[in-house]
Design an enzyme around this catalytic site. Structure first.
Site, short mmCIF file in Angstrom:
data_model
loop_
_atom_site.label_atom_id
_atom_site.label_comp_id
_atom_site.label_asym_id
_atom_site.label_seq_id
_atom_site.Cartn_x
_atom_site.Cartn_y
_atom_site.Cartn_z
N ALA A 11 0.83 -1.20 0.00
CA ALA A 11 0.00 0.00 0.00
C ALA A 11 0.87 1.26 0.00
O ALA A 11 2.02 1.23 0.42
CB ALA A 11 -0.89 0.00 1.24
N LYS A 22 -6.25 15.97 10.14
CA LYS A 22 -5.03 15.39 9.58
C LYS A 22 -5.14 13.86 9.63
O LYS A 22 -5.31 13.29 10.71
CB LYS A 22 -3.83 15.85 10.42
CG LYS A 22 -2.50 15.76 9.71
CD LYS A 22 -1.46 16.43 10.58
CE LYS A 22 -0.06 16.30 10.01
NZ LYS A 22 0.96 16.82 10.92
N ASP A 121 0.66 -10.11 10.95
CA ASP A 121 1.85 -9.43 10.45
C ASP A 121 2.51 -8.59 11.54
O ASP A 121 2.70 -7.38 11.38
CB ASP A 121 1.45 -8.55 9.25
CG ASP A 121 2.66 -7.99 8.51
OD1 ASP A 121 3.78 -8.51 8.71
OD2 ASP A 121 2.48 -7.04 7.73
#
Lengths: 208, 331
Positions: A11, A22, A121
């Site tokens: 990605a 933000k 992961d």
């Protein structure tokens, strides 16, 4: 306005402004070198999965970025920007704090495993410290499982990453992970035995 | 001018018996004989070892002739000490010990996988690469850090080479079957849905193999099955390669090992290197498979950095992971 801050494995991570906030925009890139059928399927399922787990693990006391918006067809998630330090970098700068964060990582994984969620992961670049608290990111490979083996694989992956990327702090580092894990999970011997079993199955592993 | 150091390297981990002679910047000779199992069968370790014993003398003589050197000119004798098949490894070790004793030359024991890695680096001139090593014995992604080639991700069960060989065997081809699979895959058109197994940085191919064997039994076209297996298996490998690139933040990719000869795999890894602004290189076709040059080259690096072994302490190790080797020739 948007700024590419990281080209990840699958990605692109942009810093962006979303309705005055933000945010991080994570877009799973189409892979030109994959068959389209496979690529579309994997990008879509991982995007949905990631958004779901980012949200659901919060109930277990695991800190993650807040998810604002998901577009599975574009493979895009808009989420809170966790402005902190990756544990990967922290271990190189300040190993003492790094160890505390690895302890927290062990705790976080145990909280998830107790509820049969496997991160999938757990690398040191997917742990971010902000205000001395640990945030987990990147749940694209997360899944539900009650199998001890899957929990052991999760820990094995983290062990492998510490060993290969942070060899100089490996033994203490992984010990901290296990201590943190134990505090939440309780009895850890079965899972540690299973990690050994996984290592024994590895190619050309030395038998001992 | 100082005469360049020469290393004679012997490879005998599996199918191939090979002798090569190299200097620091040149491969002077690389001669081989490859054991071929009967059609539809895999390697038989004892038969392969018998083959190697019979081939050894001729291969050695050819290598010396080709290089126009004599054994007396060698500075060191290197042999592949593992990982590999015990009976085959013993042949290489015996030949190396004999030469070493008779001609009074130092010996050095080389890890076979290290050979694939450093030979590829020799050709690519990459400084600090991410290595993708794919062969019959290995499927792993690695990068160098603190005196070791670290394994970042690898197969949890069978290798890409084994996947192709076993699928090939199912269709009646002999090993290595990679080239048959690649040709069939090139004629496939239909992508069949396959199990895709990536666990963190590791891959697993055994489920894919079983699935593909079952598809073959159910009247699917061989071409489509091979095509789909290749696409899926390589997609898994490219994913873990991308993970290591992203994680290590390195900018060179080097593809090596027997399966590196596969054009589709090269194309996929090259394409991902562009996405990550990285350089890409692949080991030349001639040296992708097992060869003496990979052993000789590492042997020379080891010898020059003081890593030799006494004849009576020389060993073979059927199981020997790359991350157990202390690298003496890199910073």
């Amino acid at each position: 306005m948007e700024k590419l801050i990281k080209v990840g494995a699958e990605a692109n991570i942009y810093l962006d402004n979303w309705d005055g906030i933000k945010v991080v925009r994570k877009t799973r890139r189409p892979k030109p070198y994959w068959k389209k059928e496979l690529d579309d399927k994997i990008r879509r399922t991982r995007t949905i999965r990631e958004a779901q787990f980012l949200t659901s693990v919060k109930e277990l006391g695991v800190l993650t970025p807040i998810v604002y918006f998901v577009d599975p067809f574009l493979g895009e998630i808009i989420m809170e920007y966790v402005d902190g330090v990756r544990v990967k970098d922290l271990l190189n700068m300040d190993s003492k704090t790094g160890f505390i964060m690895l302890y927290e990582a062990g705790k976080g994984l145990a909280k998830m495993h107790k509820h049969n969620i496997i991160h999938g992961d757990p690398t040191t670049s997917n742990f971010i410290m902000r205000d001395r608290k640990l945030y987990f990111i990147d749940f694209g490979l997360a899944f539900y499982s009650t199998r001890l083996e899957d929990k052991a694989v999760d820990l094995h992956l983290l062990k492998q990453v510490i060993k290969s990327a942070h060899p100089e702090v490996f033994s203490k580092g992984f010990k901290m992970v296990i201590e943190g894990y134990q505090q939440i999970f309780g009895i850890v011997k079965p899972v540690l035995d299973n990690i050994k079993e996984i290592e024994r199955r590895g190619r050309y592993a030395t038998l001992d | 001018m100082e005469e360049k150091k020469l290393c004679l390297g012997i490879e005998s981990t599996a199918h191939t018996f090979s002798v090569a002679i190299v200097s620091k910047d040149k491969i002077l000779a690389d001669e081989r004989e490859v054991y071929k199992p009967p059609l539809g069968e895999g390697i038989h370790p004892y038969e392969a070892a018998q083959h190697h014993f019979r081939a050894a003398r001729k291969v050695l003589q050819n290598a010396l002739k080709k290089s126009k050197r004599k054994i007396e000119d060698m500075d060191v004798i290197a042999y592949s000490a593992g990982p590999g098949l015990g009976p085959c490894l013993r042949v290489g070790a015996v030949v190396a010990r004999s030469i070493s004793t008779y001609y009074d030359k130092p010996m050095t024991a080389v890890n076979h996988a290290m050979g694939h890695i450093e030979l590829a680096n020799f050709f690519s001139k990459a400084k600090d690469p991410v290595i993708v090593l794919v062969s019959g014995g290995h499927t792993l992604v690695s990068t160098y850090l603190h005196k070791k080639w670290r394994i970042f991700g690898e197969t949890l069960d069978i290798t890409l080479g084994q996947l192709f060989d076993q699928l090939g065997r199912e269709m009646g081809y002999n090993s290595p079957a990679g080239k048959y699979i690649e040709t069939l895959a090139g004629q496939g058109t239909k992508y069949l849905d396959m199990p895709y197994t990536v666990k963190g940085n590791d891959v697993s191919y055994s489920g894919l193999l079983t699935f593909a064997k079952n598809l073959l039994k159910k009247d699917n076209k061989r071409e489509d099955v091979c095509f789909s297996v290749q696409e899926t298996a390589f997609a898994m490998l490219t994913e873990v390669t991308e993970r290591l690139l992203a994680f290590s933040e390195k900018r060179e990719i080097v593809l090596t090992g027997g399966v590196a000869a596969n054009k589709r795999l090269q194309e996929m890894i090259k394409s991902l290197s562009l996405v990550h602004n990285s350089s890409f290189s692949v080991i030349p076709r001639k040296y992708s498979g097992d060869c003496g040059a990979q052993i000789a080259l590492v042997g020379l690096l080891q010898y020059e950095s003081g890593n030799v072994v006494e004849v009576d302490k020389s060993f073979i190790k059927q199981s020997w992971r790359i991350d157990e080797v202390h690298v003496t020739w890199r910073n």
